[in-house]
Design a protein around this motif. Structure first.
Motif, PDB file in Angstrom:
ATOM      1  N   ALA A 158      -4.887  12.266  -8.339  1.00  0.00           N
ATOM      2  CA  ALA A 158      -4.816  11.170  -7.361  1.00  0.00           C
ATOM      3  C   ALA A 158      -5.163  11.666  -5.960  1.00  0.00           C
ATOM      4  N   THR A 159      -4.824  12.926  -5.644  1.00  0.00           N
ATOM      5  CA  THR A 159      -5.173  13.463  -4.328  1.00  0.00           C
ATOM      6  C   THR A 159      -6.693  13.474  -4.155  1.00  0.00           C
ATOM      7  N   SER A 211      -5.573   2.434  -2.881  1.00  0.00           N
ATOM      8  CA  SER A 211      -4.516   1.888  -2.023  1.00  0.00           C
ATOM      9  C   SER A 211      -4.105   2.916  -0.975  1.00  0.00           C
ATOM     10  N   SER A 212      -4.051   4.201  -1.339  1.00  0.00           N
ATOM     11  CA  SER A 212      -3.674   5.212  -0.354  1.00  0.00           C
ATOM     12  C   SER A 212      -4.767   5.383   0.702  1.00  0.00           C
ATOM     13  N   VAL A 231      -4.409   4.059  -7.323  1.00  0.00           N
ATOM     14  CA  VAL A 231      -3.553   4.624  -6.274  1.00  0.00           C
ATOM     15  C   VAL A 231      -4.411   5.266  -5.184  1.00  0.00           C
ATOM     16  N   THR A 250      -8.064   9.978  -3.751  1.00  0.00           N
ATOM     17  CA  THR A 250      -7.751   9.474  -2.411  1.00  0.00           C
ATOM     18  C   THR A 250      -8.731  10.023  -1.379  1.00  0.00           C
ATOM     19  N   LEU A 251      -9.017  11.339  -1.463  1.00  0.00           N
ATOM     20  CA  LEU A 251      -9.932  11.957  -0.490  1.00  0.00           C
ATOM     21  C   LEU A 251     -11.341  11.384  -0.615  1.00  0.00           C
ATOM     22  N   VAL A 252     -11.818  11.230  -1.859  1.00  0.00           N
ATOM     23  CA  VAL A 252     -13.185  10.730  -2.063  1.00  0.00           C
ATOM     24  C   VAL A 252     -13.312   9.304  -1.526  1.00  0.00           C
ATOM     25  N   LEU A 305       0.829  -1.209   0.000  1.00  0.00           N
ATOM     26  CA  LEU A 305       0.000   0.000   0.000  1.00  0.00           C
ATOM     27  C   LEU A 305       0.863   1.259   0.000  1.00  0.00           C
ATOM     28  N   TRP A 325       4.382   8.019  -6.087  1.00  0.00           N
ATOM     29  CA  TRP A 325       3.631   9.176  -6.567  1.00  0.00           C
ATOM     30  C   TRP A 325       4.178  10.455  -5.935  1.00  0.00           C
ATOM     31  N   PRO A 362       2.969   2.574  -3.848  1.00  0.00           N
ATOM     32  CA  PRO A 362       2.428   3.503  -4.869  1.00  0.00           C
ATOM     33  C   PRO A 362       2.375   4.934  -4.380  1.00  0.00           C
ATOM     34  N   LEU A 363       2.023   5.120  -3.091  1.00  0.00           N
ATOM     35  CA  LEU A 363       1.938   6.471  -2.542  1.00  0.00           C
ATOM     36  C   LEU A 363       3.302   7.148  -2.575  1.00  0.00           C
ATOM     37  N   GLY A 410     -13.188  15.835   0.200  1.00  0.00           N
ATOM     38  CA  GLY A 410     -13.690  14.553  -0.278  1.00  0.00           C
ATOM     39  C   GLY A 410     -15.066  14.221   0.242  1.00  0.00           C
TER      40      GLY A 410
END
Lengths: 288, 285
Positions: free
Chosen positions: B169-170, B96-97, B93, B173-175, A10, A17, A13-14, A286
């Motif tokens: 990707a940010t 996974s994040s 990504v 990730t948040l959603v 996990l 990136w 990838p972070l 989000g």
């Protein structure tokens, strides 16, 4: 043991990136900005590119102009958006409320390019507004409304509207009507209730909206170029110019870094002044 | 100023007029773009010369319609390709994040979380140039060392995809994190108690639960990629995506064929927007 493997799967990838596409590129850009070109293939480390910025009035004038106009655009956006957000969050009821909110969101699913194109059609000399003014007799001949600062402002405010309305509606929505009533019961009038109850409550939304809008204005390229034309003098244009037209990447990197510092400084100040942090302001994005 | 408080009718009228005016202001640019796609004139401006579908279907110059404009059709294809890969990468990504930040505890977690938010506060054009600088440096270095030119590190589609991915990707990730936060972990534990392996518990229980958020993040990623301009501008090579092609045409001044493209874009993005809004509503109910 097995769980550790999962953890690294996990994490990988972070890290790829963040380091590969964000951190290392920015460090590299910073080092490039410290390179002074002496001749073909001959460089030395110096602050010459930053000195060039301060010695050339065109550069720092453009920089200051971009910052001031972005702040102005942010304030205008806030002033226009606040009453509308309040209406949607507090006064509109049920279905109308949902429809109005969706109507606010829809234009922003369309590309910024298309929206700017729309303003060009409205404002150009042969455009809709010019014809409308002539038809109503307010103008005697075609009026060119493109290519000036006011037009850039119209475009920036329009493009930014969503990023102000959404956080404002979200925070105003959580304001309890009873607090507003209490304010009136205690002898407040519309103005003092607004100033002492509504605005303090909406502060988180005002701050996160303003930060995002300011950043988007500062980094905008499309709107100033298309609506402001050759005289737009926007700082991103200088960066583009150094990179693509003059192929002076060292100077361009220095400009990029200065813009980054300005935008980070304003974001940081905004958060500091209101006692918030980045995670709470952006991280909530989000959950909208 | 809430429904239960009495308000001066005149003030209330002015207020409603203001809100109405605001929505006209929102709609006006989009309406004129759409309307002029049907104007029988060589320029997207007044006077109105009558209705035509030439800007979509006419096969000959100077009134070349959208469906015969090879450069524009080609750049639409390129944009779709880029958006596809950005979506796949960002959702993968992002998922996974999200698991990493919601489920694991490790040193520097907060620092990494803040770093993960950074792309949202860096102007897109700077993301673009920094990636351009690094990739060119690496490519030059390798070329000097081995004489081999790594094509994907030069301005072009690979860099456009990576550049857009770096901030989209940010958002994904948040959603996805937001939904994972609400997941009831006991459901997964129940599966483990019933003999499932850790992987199959996640795959059969958690991933289906996350699916709406993943689709939502995917739609947002696709649209943001398709419409991105700033980052793409600095990284695109000879195969320009649609936004770059349209920008070049707009600067020169173009025929209403651009209105036709814009109208199609508006229709496509409203459909995607409505799907995503409806999905959000279902989730809430």
């Amino acid at each position: 043991m097995k769980k550790r493997l999962g953890f690294y799967l996990l994490l990988a990838p972070l890290l790829l990136w963040l380091f590969g596409l964000i951190i290392v590129p920015h460090i590299d850009m910073f080092f490039l900005s410290l390179q002074e070109k002496l001749g073909p293939g001959d460089y030395q480390t110096s602050l010459a590119n930053y000195a060039a910025f301060f010695n050339e009035p065109l550069y720092w004038n453009t920089f200051a102009r971009t910052a001031i106009m972005s702040i102005l655009a942010t304030m205008i956006t806030l002033l226009i958006a606040f009453p509308v957000s309040y209406y949607i969050a507090k006064l509109a009821q049920g279905r109308i409320r949902a429809v109005l909110f969706t109507l606010c969101l829809l234009p922003f699913w369309v590309s910024e390019l298309v929206r700017t194109f729309g303003w060009m059609i409205l404002l150009r000399e042969t455009g809709v507004l010019s014809h409308l003014l002539q038809w109503t007799g307010l103008a005697g001949q075609p009026v060119e409304m493109l290519y000036n600062d006011a037009t850039i402002m119209v475009g920036l405010v329009y493009t930014s509207m969503l990023f102000m309305v959404v956080p404002l509606v979200t925070t105003l929505d959580s304001l309890d009507n009873a607090h507003v009533e209490a304010g009136y019961d205690l002898g407040g009038n519309g103005w003092s209730v607004l100033r002492e109850i509504v605005i303090p409550h909406a502060m988180p939304g005002i701050v996160s909206g303003s930060i995002v809008v300011f950043m988007l204005c500062l980094g905008n390229y499309l709107t100033p170029i298309l609506l402001g034309g050759k005289s737009s003098l926007w700082f991103t244009e200088q960066i583009y110019d150094q990179f693509i037209t003059r192929f002076n990447w060292e100077q361009g990197s220095a400009f990029g870094f200065l813009l980054l510092i300005l935008s980070s400084a304003i974001v940081w100040t905004g958060l500091r002044l209101t006692g918030q942090n980045l995670s709470s302001t952006m991280g909530d994005g989000g959950e909208r | 100023m809430i429904p239960s408080i009495h308000q001066n009718p005149l003030l209330r009228g002015i207020y409603i007029a203001y809100v109405a005016l605001f929505f006209i202001y929102l709609a006006a640019p989009l309406l004129v773009v759409a309307a002029f796609a049907f104007n029988d004139s060589l320029f997207p401006s007044l006077p109105w010369n009558g209705f035509t579908l030439d800007w979509f279907f006419n096969p000959t110059e100077p009134r070349l319609g959208l469906f015969h404009e090879t450069p524009i059709l080609k750049s639409i294809g390129i944009s779709l390709l880029v958006a596809f890969w950005v979506t796949v990468l960002a959702v993968t990504v992002g998922t996974s994040s999200a698991f990493l930040f919601e489920r694991e505890d490790f040193p520097f977690k907060n620092v990494l979380y803040l770093l993960m938010l950074m792309p949202l506060v860096v102007p897109g054009i700077i993301l673009g140039i920094s990636i351009l600088v690094l990739s060119s440096n690496v490519a030059n270095f390798v070329e000097e060392l081995t004489g081999y030119d790594i094509e994907p590190l030069r301005p072009g589609l690979t860099l456009v995809i990576l550049g857009q991915f770096s901030f989209i990707a940010t958002i994904s990730t948040l959603v996805i994190s937001a939904r994972l936060k609400k997941f009831d972990i006991t459901l997964e534990e129940a599966a483990l108690n019933l003999g499932a392996t850790r992987w199959s518990a996640v795959w059969t229980i958690t991933i289906p639960y996350l699916a709406p958020a993943m689709v939502g993040a995917g739609i947002v990623a696709f649209l943001m990629s398709f419409e991105n301009f700033n980052t793409t501008l600095m990284l695109s090579g000879s195969d320009a995506p649609l936004t770059i092609t349209m920008f070049d045409r707009l600067k020169e001044g173009s025929t209403p064929v651009l209105n036709a493209v814009s109208l199609l874009l508006m229709l496509a993005s409203s459909v995607l927007a409505l799907i995503s809004i409806m999905m959000q509503r279902e989730r809430k109910e």
